[in-house]
Each structure stands twice: as C-alpha cells, then as structure tokens.
Design a protein around this motif. Structure first.
Motif, PDB file in Angstrom:
ATOM      1  N   ASP A  53      10.913  -3.871   8.767  1.00  0.00           N
ATOM      2  CA  ASP A  53       9.859  -4.617   9.448  1.00  0.00           C
ATOM      3  C   ASP A  53      10.078  -6.121   9.328  1.00  0.00           C
ATOM      4  OD1 ASP A  53       6.990  -4.716  10.658  1.00  0.00           O
ATOM      5  OD2 ASP A  53       6.906  -6.014   8.883  1.00  0.00           O
ATOM      6  N   ILE A  54      10.400  -6.591   8.134  1.00  0.00           N
ATOM      7  CA  ILE A  54      10.545  -8.037   7.959  1.00  0.00           C
ATOM      8  C   ILE A  54      11.808  -8.556   8.641  1.00  0.00           C
ATOM      9  CG2 ILE A  54      11.746  -8.189   5.731  1.00  0.00           C
ATOM     10  CD1 ILE A  54       9.612 -10.373   4.996  1.00  0.00           C
ATOM     11  N   LEU A  58      14.098  -6.672  -3.941  1.00  0.00           N
ATOM     12  CA  LEU A  58      13.112  -5.772  -4.576  1.00  0.00           C
ATOM     13  C   LEU A  58      13.373  -4.317  -4.203  1.00  0.00           C
ATOM     14  CD1 LEU A  58       9.915  -7.962  -4.113  1.00  0.00           C
ATOM     15  CD2 LEU A  58      11.156  -7.525  -6.251  1.00  0.00           C
ATOM     16  N   TRP A  59      13.758  -4.078  -2.978  1.00  0.00           N
ATOM     17  CA  TRP A  59      14.073  -2.713  -2.543  1.00  0.00           C
ATOM     18  C   TRP A  59      15.278  -2.174  -3.323  1.00  0.00           C
ATOM     19  CZ3 TRP A  59      17.044  -1.479   2.521  1.00  0.00           C
ATOM     20  CH2 TRP A  59      17.106  -0.096   2.724  1.00  0.00           C
ATOM     21  N   LEU A  60      16.300  -3.012  -3.478  1.00  0.00           N
ATOM     22  CA  LEU A  60      17.517  -2.557  -4.156  1.00  0.00           C
ATOM     23  C   LEU A  60      17.329  -2.378  -5.666  1.00  0.00           C
ATOM     24  CD1 LEU A  60      20.156  -4.706  -2.220  1.00  0.00           C
ATOM     25  CD2 LEU A  60      19.572  -2.267  -1.897  1.00  0.00           C
ATOM     26  N   THR A  61      16.417  -3.125  -6.264  1.00  0.00           N
ATOM     27  CA  THR A  61      16.244  -3.023  -7.729  1.00  0.00           C
ATOM     28  C   THR A  61      15.074  -2.153  -8.153  1.00  0.00           C
ATOM     29  OG1 THR A  61      14.936  -5.055  -7.780  1.00  0.00           O
ATOM     30  CG2 THR A  61      17.313  -5.254  -8.182  1.00  0.00           C
ATOM     31  N   ASN A  62      14.235  -1.751  -7.209  1.00  0.00           N
ATOM     32  CA  ASN A  62      13.081  -0.923  -7.555  1.00  0.00           C
ATOM     33  C   ASN A  62      13.179   0.383  -6.812  1.00  0.00           C
ATOM     34  OD1 ASN A  62      11.134  -2.713  -9.260  1.00  0.00           O
ATOM     35  ND2 ASN A  62      11.929  -4.025  -7.664  1.00  0.00           N
ATOM     36  N   ALA A  87       0.831  -1.210   0.000  1.00  0.00           N
ATOM     37  CA  ALA A  87       0.000   0.000   0.000  1.00  0.00           C
ATOM     38  C   ALA A  87       0.866   1.260   0.000  1.00  0.00           C
ATOM     39  CB  ALA A  87      -0.948   0.003   1.187  1.00  0.00           C
ATOM     40  N   ALA A  88       1.876   1.304   0.871  1.00  0.00           N
ATOM     41  CA  ALA A  88       2.714   2.500   0.973  1.00  0.00           C
ATOM     42  C   ALA A  88       3.908   2.464   0.012  1.00  0.00           C
ATOM     43  CB  ALA A  88       3.209   2.661   2.407  1.00  0.00           C
ATOM     44  N   GLU A  89       4.223   1.287  -0.517  1.00  0.00           N
ATOM     45  CA  GLU A  89       5.380   1.089  -1.389  1.00  0.00           C
ATOM     46  C   GLU A  89       6.669   1.603  -0.747  1.00  0.00           C
ATOM     47  OE1 GLU A  89       4.657   2.315  -5.436  1.00  0.00           O
ATOM     48  OE2 GLU A  89       2.759   1.233  -5.501  1.00  0.00           O
ATOM     49  N   GLN A  90       6.756   1.380   0.551  1.00  0.00           N
ATOM     50  CA  GLN A  90       7.938   1.755   1.335  1.00  0.00           C
ATOM     51  C   GLN A  90       8.797   0.501   1.512  1.00  0.00           C
ATOM     52  OE1 GLN A  90       8.831   4.875   2.525  1.00  0.00           O
ATOM     53  NE2 GLN A  90       7.174   5.530   1.170  1.00  0.00           N
ATOM     54  N   TYR A  91       9.537   0.146   0.462  1.00  0.00           N
ATOM     55  CA  TYR A  91      10.269  -1.110   0.450  1.00  0.00           C
ATOM     56  C   TYR A  91      11.362  -1.165   1.516  1.00  0.00           C
ATOM     57  CZ  TYR A  91       7.831  -1.250  -3.998  1.00  0.00           C
ATOM     58  OH  TYR A  91       6.861  -1.202  -4.965  1.00  0.00           O
ATOM     59  N   GLY A  92      11.999  -0.039   1.807  1.00  0.00           N
ATOM     60  CA  GLY A  92      13.018   0.004   2.855  1.00  0.00           C
ATOM     61  C   GLY A  92      12.424  -0.198   4.234  1.00  0.00           C
TER      62      GLY A  92
END
Length: 169
Positions: free
Chosen positions: A122-123, A165-169, A112-117
């Motif tokens: 969190d994960i 995904l965070w590093l490539t997007n 929803a927030a697209e806050q991959y970092g």
C-alpha cells in the motif's frame, strides 16, 4: 457608485465563499482520514513501541505532529488545484483522491491488521500516487506541487521504515 450585479466585484463574494468552503471540506477530509486511522488502530503507540525497530526509526511521539502538518499541506495543495480552471485540474484532483485513499488504507493495514507486507504494498502504491499527484499538480499550480514535497519525502521515509519493520518483525 455601488457595484452592480454585473461587475466582477459582485461575483467575488460567492466565489470567495465557495473557495473557503472547498478548503474547509478538503481539510475536513484530510483530518477525517487521520481520525479514522486513529480510531481503526486503537493503541498504535504501544504496537509501534513493541516492534523491533531499526536505529533510524523515529520516536513514536513524532508521528502525530508530522502528520498533522502534512495533512494540512495535502489539503491546501488540493485546494490550490481546485482554484485553477483548465484541463489539467481533473487528473490532478483524481490523483489527489487516490493518494488520500491509499493513505487511509495504510494505518489499519499496518497497525490494526498487522499485515506489514500488505501495508508495504500500500505505501509503495501511495508513494507512486504522491509522485503522480505532485507532477500533475505542478501542471496546474506549482505551489501545490511544492506543498506535496515534504509529504513525498515523509512517505518515502515511511516506506523504507515499513519495509524494515516487515523484514525484522
């Protein structure tokens, strides 16, 4: 001769009923987290499909069945801990609650927030919480810890995927 109220058999029905209700509550809680995540994300499938994914990323359709099984296992693991009296039960259940709360936060953060970092943070915390939950649960009921093992593996895999995904997007 019928059992009297003082016999162990007479007290078994309420205890069994309470245990069954506890299991239903934990299942509802776990699947409620799943439902809330689904509502909060809208169309997670198209978001996931639009991401630049590593070759080792699973297909989007796999997440639903995997999480359905894992949430059931998480609930049963918590239930097994609730059934055992003793001093280790409270810390194990506290860790169980923390991991479920962190689990609930991840989906809205990522989709929803697209806050991959932030989702990765969190994960990573979730992974530590699942480890703690499994270790604390093992002190109470080893079966609970074993039920958490696939969850631990999946969250570790998901954390690596989140990072990629965070590093490539």
């Amino acid at each position: 001769m019928p059992p009297t109220p003082t016999t162990p058999t007479a007290g078994a029905a309420p205890s069994r009923r309470r245990s069954g209700l506890t299991l239903l509550l934990l299942l509802a809680l776990c699947y409620g987290v799943a439902a809330a995540g689904a509502v909060a994300t809208g169309d997670a499938g198209s978001t996931y499909a639009a991401l630049d994914r590593p070759v080792w990323a699973p297909p989007g359709w796999l997440f639903g069945p995997v999480w359905t099984v894992l949430y059931g296992m998480i609930a049963v693991a918590g239930w097994l801990v609730t059934r055992r009296p003793g001093p280790g039960r409270r810390p194990a259940l506290a860790a169980w609650g923390v991991q479920l709360a962190l689990n609930a936060l991840w989906t809205p953060l990522f989709f929803a927030a697209e806050q991959y970092g932030l989702a990765f943070l969190d994960i990573a915390l979730l992974l530590a919480a699942v480890v703690a939950t499994a270790l604390l649960s093992a002190r109470v009921d080893r079966r609970a810890a074993w039920l958490l093992a696939p969850y631990l593996l999946w969250v570790g895999y998901a954390a690596a995927l989140n990072l990629a995904l965070w590093l490539t997007n």
